[in-house]
Design a protein around this motif. Structure first.
Motif, PDB file in Angstrom:
ATOM      1  N   GLY A  30       0.794  -1.221   0.000  1.00 37.98           N
ATOM      2  CA  GLY A  30       0.000   0.000   0.000  1.00 37.98           C
ATOM      3  C   GLY A  30       0.823   1.264   0.000  1.00 37.98           C
ATOM      4  O   GLY A  30       0.262   2.373  -0.092  1.00 37.98           O
ATOM      5  N   GLY A  31       2.137   1.170   0.112  1.00 37.21           N
ATOM      6  CA  GLY A  31       2.996   2.337   0.125  1.00 37.21           C
ATOM      7  C   GLY A  31       3.093   2.995  -1.238  1.00 37.21           C
ATOM      8  O   GLY A  31       2.777   2.401  -2.269  1.00 37.21           O
ATOM      9  N   ARG A  32       3.521   4.241  -1.235  1.00 37.29           N
ATOM     10  CA  ARG A  32       3.682   5.019  -2.456  1.00 37.29           C
ATOM     11  C   ARG A  32       5.085   5.617  -2.501  1.00 37.29           C
ATOM     12  O   ARG A  32       5.577   6.156  -1.511  1.00 37.29           O
ATOM     13  CB  ARG A  32       2.651   6.153  -2.522  1.00 37.29           C
ATOM     14  CG  ARG A  32       1.194   5.693  -2.424  1.00 37.29           C
ATOM     15  CD  ARG A  32       0.743   5.050  -3.723  1.00 37.29           C
ATOM     16  NE  ARG A  32      -0.680   4.709  -3.696  1.00 37.29           N
ATOM     17  CZ  ARG A  32      -1.163   3.530  -3.375  1.00 37.29           C
ATOM     18  NH1 ARG A  32      -0.329   2.555  -3.023  1.00 37.29           N
ATOM     19  NH2 ARG A  32      -2.464   3.285  -3.376  1.00 37.29           N
ATOM     20  N   TRP A  33       5.714   5.534  -3.654  1.00 39.38           N
ATOM     21  CA  TRP A  33       7.038   6.109  -3.862  1.00 39.38           C
ATOM     22  C   TRP A  33       7.022   6.995  -5.087  1.00 39.38           C
ATOM     23  O   TRP A  33       6.398   6.667  -6.101  1.00 39.38           O
ATOM     24  CB  TRP A  33       8.089   5.016  -4.062  1.00 39.38           C
ATOM     25  CG  TRP A  33       8.451   4.272  -2.800  1.00 39.38           C
ATOM     26  CD1 TRP A  33       7.701   3.328  -2.164  1.00 39.38           C
ATOM     27  CD2 TRP A  33       9.652   4.410  -2.048  1.00 39.38           C
ATOM     28  NE1 TRP A  33       8.364   2.860  -1.059  1.00 39.38           N
ATOM     29  CE2 TRP A  33       9.562   3.502  -0.951  1.00 39.38           C
ATOM     30  CE3 TRP A  33      10.804   5.188  -2.176  1.00 39.38           C
ATOM     31  CZ2 TRP A  33      10.577   3.376  -0.011  1.00 39.38           C
ATOM     32  CZ3 TRP A  33      11.814   5.059  -1.237  1.00 39.38           C
ATOM     33  CH2 TRP A  33      11.698   4.167  -0.165  1.00 39.38           C
ATOM     34  N   LEU A  34       7.736   8.107  -5.008  1.00 42.48           N
ATOM     35  CA  LEU A  34       7.988   8.942  -6.167  1.00 42.48           C
ATOM     36  C   LEU A  34       9.349   8.551  -6.715  1.00 42.48           C
ATOM     37  O   LEU A  34      10.351   8.589  -6.004  1.00 42.48           O
ATOM     38  CB  LEU A  34       7.988  10.426  -5.785  1.00 42.48           C
ATOM     39  CG  LEU A  34       8.495  11.404  -6.864  1.00 42.48           C
ATOM     40  CD1 LEU A  34       7.586  11.358  -8.096  1.00 42.48           C
ATOM     41  CD2 LEU A  34       8.598  12.815  -6.295  1.00 42.48           C
ATOM     42  N   SER A  46      10.178   8.110  -0.688  1.00 43.61           N
ATOM     43  CA  SER A  46       8.969   7.553  -0.086  1.00 43.61           C
ATOM     44  C   SER A  46       7.972   8.664   0.202  1.00 43.61           C
ATOM     45  O   SER A  46       8.330   9.734   0.703  1.00 43.61           O
ATOM     46  CB  SER A  46       9.313   6.821   1.215  1.00 43.61           C
ATOM     47  OG  SER A  46       8.132   6.309   1.813  1.00 43.61           O
ATOM     48  N   LEU A  47       6.706   8.412  -0.105  1.00 42.39           N
ATOM     49  CA  LEU A  47       5.652   9.387   0.145  1.00 42.39           C
ATOM     50  C   LEU A  47       4.855   9.059   1.395  1.00 42.39           C
ATOM     51  O   LEU A  47       3.946   9.806   1.768  1.00 42.39           O
ATOM     52  CB  LEU A  47       4.709   9.451  -1.061  1.00 42.39           C
ATOM     53  CG  LEU A  47       5.347   9.868  -2.394  1.00 42.39           C
ATOM     54  CD1 LEU A  47       4.296   9.840  -3.503  1.00 42.39           C
ATOM     55  CD2 LEU A  47       5.985  11.242  -2.291  1.00 42.39           C
ATOM     56  N   THR A  53      10.529  -1.162  -0.622  1.00 34.48           N
ATOM     57  CA  THR A  53      11.149  -0.201  -1.532  1.00 34.48           C
ATOM     58  C   THR A  53      11.050  -0.717  -2.965  1.00 34.48           C
ATOM     59  O   THR A  53      11.033  -1.932  -3.193  1.00 34.48           O
ATOM     60  CB  THR A  53      12.627   0.025  -1.178  1.00 34.48           C
ATOM     61  OG1 THR A  53      13.319  -1.228  -1.231  1.00 34.48           O
ATOM     62  CG2 THR A  53      12.766   0.627   0.211  1.00 34.48           C
ATOM     63  N   PRO A  54      10.974   0.183  -3.936  1.00 34.04           N
ATOM     64  CA  PRO A  54      10.932  -0.247  -5.341  1.00 34.04           C
ATOM     65  C   PRO A  54      12.183  -1.045  -5.704  1.00 34.04           C
ATOM     66  O   PRO A  54      13.259  -0.843  -5.137  1.00 34.04           O
ATOM     67  CB  PRO A  54      10.875   1.074  -6.116  1.00 34.04           C
ATOM     68  CG  PRO A  54      10.326   2.064  -5.143  1.00 34.04           C
ATOM     69  CD  PRO A  54      10.851   1.648  -3.816  1.00 34.04           C
TER      70      PRO A  54
END
Length: 267
Positions: A30-34, A46-47, A53-54
């Motif tokens: 559920g995490g979001r990364w830019l 990381s947002l 991590t990607p």
């Protein structure tokens, strides 16, 4: 930060920036990364509080490609190439379905329109908004007229069948080996070998699983090595490609697609 000679940004979720490209990555937890790139480096931010991590994989050509020195030279000139795995399996499946039949450029337009209209919004630190691919639950709620409004009417039966199957089987699918996942995906109506293999290659970054006799690979191989006598039909090309690749089928396929991303666009 990962630094390479070239970063692949062929996935439709990449958006052009002044210096390169950016992408919001939705993680399985559920995490979001830019993620941003200037063409030779990848920076991840990381947002939220994601524990994952990607994943970035780096490809390069090691050794000669069979009896095709022209192709060897062209791909060697690419140097090191980075590509992010699409760790969101649902996005990988949906992306592959959207890519069915139509040209790559049109598929990107449909993907982005679908995200903007129905996807969850992620707000970046600078206030910009990116739209993510709509989840399977949301896809099942979208009506026929709404699909039509974004040019996706033809894709509706396949993507909604895949959404229901993903809800029912995603836990099992994530535990399968990539080759078994390809078989599992083909039990879903309107998902055939091309779609299943494209989705799993995107998700795993194992490009030996990609349908490497498709139009994109054939086109870029011919342009990168025009002096080589390439077969014109898919089955013959597939056999020649496997022979040329030897033990390097994944890297050969990925690097050829990367060469195409760098030198032109057939979509």
């Amino acid at each position: 930060m990962t630094t390479v000679d070239f970063v692949m940004t062929e996935h439709a979720s990449w958006s052009a920036t002044a210096d390169g490209a950016s992408r919001i990555v939705a993680m399985p937890d559920g995490g979001r990364w830019l993620v941003t790139t200037d063409g030779g480096s990848i920076v991840q931010q990381s947002l939220d509080e994601s524990s994952m991590t990607p994943t970035v994989d780096v490809f390069s050509l090691s050794g000669r490609i069979g009896a095709a020195p022209e192709l060897t030279a062209a791909l060697s000139d690419m140097g090191t190439v980075a590509r992010m795995r699409n760790l969101n399996l649902w996005d990988a499946i949906g992306t592959a379905i959207i890519r069915q039949v139509i040209r790559a450029g049109q598929a990107k337009k449909l993907y982005r329109a679908f995200c903007e209209e129905f996807g969850e919004q992620a707000i970046l630190p600078d206030g910009q908004v990116h739209s993510l691919f709509p989840g399977p639950e949301m896809v099942l709620k979208i009506g026929a007229d709404e699909f039509k409004s974004v040019g996706m009417a033809f894709k509706r039966p396949a993507i909604q069948a895949a959404a229901q199957a993903y809800i029912d089987h995603s836990e099992l699918w994530h535990d399968l080996e990539p080759t078994d996942l390809i078989d599992a995906l083909q039990t879903v109506p309107r998902i055939g070998p091309w779609t299943a293999r494209a989705a799993v290659a995107d998700w795993s970054n194992d490009w030996s699983l990609y349908p490497y006799a498709d139009l994109a690979v054939r086109t870029w191989a011919k342009r990168a090595a025009p002096s080589y006598v390439w077969p014109s039909d898919e089955p013959a090309f597939e056999g020649v490609w496997r022979t040329l690749a030897g033990d390097h089928l994944s890297s050969l396929t990925l690097l050829t697609l990367a060469w195409g991303s760098k030198h032109g666009d057939i979509g």
